[in-house]
Design a protein around this motif. Structure first.
Motif, PDB file in Angstrom:
ATOM      1  N   GLY A  37       0.881  -0.747   0.039  1.00 22.88           N
ATOM      2  CA  GLY A  37      -0.038  -0.185  -0.058  1.00 22.88           C
ATOM      3  C   GLY A  37       0.491   1.380  -0.521  1.00 22.88           C
ATOM      4  N   ASP A  38       1.999   1.653  -0.966  1.00 21.01           N
ATOM      5  CA  ASP A  38       1.762   3.003  -1.514  1.00 21.01           C
ATOM      6  C   ASP A  38       3.216   2.398  -2.705  1.00 21.01           C
ATOM      7  OD1 ASP A  38       4.944   0.811  -2.184  1.00 21.01           O
ATOM      8  OD2 ASP A  38       5.367   0.461   0.233  1.00 21.01           O
TER       9      ASP A  38
ATOM     10  N   TRP B 150      -6.304  -2.708   2.252  1.00 23.77           N
ATOM     11  CA  TRP B 150      -6.433  -1.559   2.261  1.00 23.77           C
ATOM     12  C   TRP B 150      -7.876  -1.476   2.476  1.00 23.77           C
ATOM     13  CZ3 TRP B 150      -4.206  -0.676  -2.970  1.00 23.77           C
ATOM     14  CH2 TRP B 150      -3.221  -1.481  -3.675  1.00 23.77           C
TER      15      TRP B 150
ATOM     16  N   HIS C   7      -1.532   0.171  -6.007  1.00 23.28           N
ATOM     17  CA  HIS C   7      -1.768   1.512  -5.445  1.00 23.28           C
ATOM     18  C   HIS C   7      -1.866   2.359  -6.053  1.00 23.28           C
ATOM     19  CE1 HIS C   7      -1.377   3.732  -1.947  1.00 23.28           C
ATOM     20  NE2 HIS C   7      -2.035   3.363  -1.036  1.00 23.28           N
TER      21      HIS C   7
ATOM     22  N   ARG D 264      -8.657   7.479  -1.543  1.00 23.05           N
ATOM     23  CA  ARG D 264      -7.634   8.025  -1.089  1.00 23.05           C
ATOM     24  C   ARG D 264      -7.284   6.914   0.125  1.00 23.05           C
ATOM     25  NH1 ARG D 264      -7.858  10.956  -4.037  1.00 23.05           N
ATOM     26  NH2 ARG D 264      -8.010  13.254  -4.062  1.00 23.05           N
ATOM     27  N   ASP D 265      -6.803   6.645   0.093  1.00 21.27           N
ATOM     28  CA  ASP D 265      -6.009   5.714   1.219  1.00 21.27           C
ATOM     29  C   ASP D 265      -6.208   6.211   2.444  1.00 21.27           C
ATOM     30  OD1 ASP D 265      -4.804   3.936   2.603  1.00 21.27           O
ATOM     31  OD2 ASP D 265      -3.074   2.789   1.297  1.00 21.27           O
ATOM     32  N   THR D 266      -7.319   4.924   3.097  1.00 19.52           N
ATOM     33  CA  THR D 266      -7.362   5.948   4.547  1.00 19.52           C
ATOM     34  C   THR D 266      -6.071   5.375   5.563  1.00 19.52           C
ATOM     35  OG1 THR D 266      -8.971   3.319   5.152  1.00 19.52           O
ATOM     36  CG2 THR D 266      -9.701   5.204   4.628  1.00 19.52           C
ATOM     37  N   TRP D 267      -5.517   4.501   5.200  1.00 17.56           N
ATOM     38  CA  TRP D 267      -4.470   4.521   5.975  1.00 17.56           C
ATOM     39  C   TRP D 267      -3.874   5.791   6.434  1.00 17.56           C
ATOM     40  CZ3 TRP D 267      -3.447   1.516   9.699  1.00 17.56           C
ATOM     41  CH2 TRP D 267      -2.047   1.264  10.519  1.00 17.56           C
ATOM     42  N   THR D 268      -3.789   6.004   5.331  1.00 17.91           N
ATOM     43  CA  THR D 268      -2.667   7.630   5.226  1.00 17.91           C
ATOM     44  C   THR D 268      -3.404   8.898   5.436  1.00 17.91           C
ATOM     45  OG1 THR D 268      -2.845   7.752   2.901  1.00 17.91           O
ATOM     46  CG2 THR D 268      -0.742   6.707   3.873  1.00 17.91           C
TER      47      THR D 268
ATOM     48  N   THR E  45      -5.337   4.810  -6.365  1.00 20.64           N
ATOM     49  CA  THR E  45      -5.334   5.944  -5.711  1.00 20.64           C
ATOM     50  C   THR E  45      -4.784   7.328  -6.690  1.00 20.64           C
ATOM     51  OG1 THR E  45      -2.952   6.200  -4.761  1.00 20.64           O
ATOM     52  CG2 THR E  45      -4.512   4.796  -3.346  1.00 20.64           C
TER      53      THR E  45
ATOM     54  N   LEU F 135     -10.127   2.063   0.582  1.00 24.35           N
ATOM     55  CA  LEU F 135      -9.686   3.023   0.355  1.00 24.35           C
ATOM     56  C   LEU F 135     -11.092   4.242  -0.035  1.00 24.35           C
ATOM     57  CD1 LEU F 135      -7.835   1.798  -3.202  1.00 24.35           C
ATOM     58  CD2 LEU F 135      -6.784   2.913  -0.340  1.00 24.35           C
TER      59      LEU F 135
END
Length: 324
Positions: A239-240, A287, A246, A256-260, A250, A289
């Motif tokens: 997830g990067d 992930w 990814h 949008r990635d909710t982790w970030t 994104t 998203l």
């Protein structure tokens, strides 16, 4: 369970056991099995035990009425041989899901009987839908479970990640396995807001298949009604920015990635642990998203286990979001 009841129950638990839980999100600690001290002897102080707690509530507090708790969880298909069988893992999974009570759960790899087991363990307050990837009820499912007191399905469907997406069991692009998507249009009963939930599991071998799959998901989402989207899944990709999938979802797809984006975040681990020691800051393949109009407030990887037994070879990822 209505949100105000969940909040009151959760707040009571939080006040009652915050100081005595042996390890939130970790092993359940068994009581002592040693002999009792002789009569009249002081002995060591007795340990204080409390029930395990919701990891999300420990991280972010009780949910507000407008909060929606979402989970993505690769269940690991049910097996009956060797270590970590479904019979061993199911009680741990039952406890985890009972503690967390997500409003929406996107699952991966569930076999037909396993999906029914999870449905039984979640109880009458939940429903689920989704075909098997071989068509009908056959093979692994991308089943979506949801809290029926909170969410109502307006329509739902499935498509396959192939050049012929409406053909059940179809496969393309060098994929090692049949891959698919299950989706639904929901109404949030508490607010009346509508949104799409989309759940998938990308191929674990072919990067080409993952890229084509991501492009098909992007194209399909673009054809949906212009409403918020929550995309859950095991993407079998980091997830990067090193991941083409990814970057595509994104970037061009505008998710949008909710982790970030979540301001409150739990510790980072590799989400695939294979029942081994957790790897800090490892590869994040699971992930959640969303479209930019969905606000994520808190996110975590749930490390719950019972006496060392994990519920799956993946960590479930949970996020608390708010719809526009």
């Amino acid at each position: 369970m209505p949100n105000h009841v969940r909040a009151a129950r959760s707040l009571g638990l939080l006040v009652l056991v915050l100081a005595c839980v042996p390890g939130v999100g970790g092993d359940v600690v068994p009581p002592s099995t040693g002999p009792p001290p002789p009569a009249g002897a002081a002995g060591p102080p007795s340990p204080v035990f409390g029930p395990p707690m919701s990891a999300m509530e420990v991280l972010a507090g009780p949910a507000r009425p407008s909060d929606l708790d979402v989970m993505t969880f690769n269940l690991r298909y049910a097996g009956s041989a060797g270590a970590n069988t479904w019979a061993q893992r199911r009680p741990v999974m039952r406890t985890l899901l009972t503690l967390e009570q997500p409003d929406l759960i996107g699952t991966q790899e569930g076999l037909p009987d396993q999906v029914r087991d999870v449905a039984a363990d979640l109880g009458e307050g939940y429903a689920h839908f989704g075909l098997g990837r071989e068509g009908g009820d056959n093979g692994e499912h991308m089943a979506i479970f949801y809290n029926t007191a909170r969410l109502r399905v307006l329509r739902s469907g499935d498509f396959w990640l192939s050049a012929t997406p409406q053909v059940p069991g179809s496969i393309s692009w060098g994929s090692a396995h049949v891959r698919m998507v299950t989706w639904a249009l929901f109404t949030d009963r508490s607010s009346g807001h509508r949104f799409f939930a989309v759940n998938t599991h990308l191929d674990n071998v072919s990067e080409n298949a993952r890229r084509h799959a991501a492009e098909l998901i992007m194209t399909t989402l673009a054809g949906f009604e212009k409403l918020p989207v929550v995309l859950t899944g095991d993407f079998n990709s980091p997830g990067d920015g090193t991941s083409q999938v990814h970057r595509l979802l994104t970037g061009r797809a505008g998710l949008r990635d909710t982790w970030t984006t979540a301001p409150i975040r739990g510790p980072a681990w590799a989400t695939i642990h294979n029942y081994q020691a957790l790897v800090p800051d490892g590869e994040r393949d699971d992930w959640i998203l969303t479209t930019p109009d969905v606000t994520a407030s808190a996110i975590l990887m749930n490390t719950y286990r019972d006496h060392g037994q994990y519920p799956s070879d993946h960590l479930p990822v949970q996020v608390r979001v708010r719809l526009p």
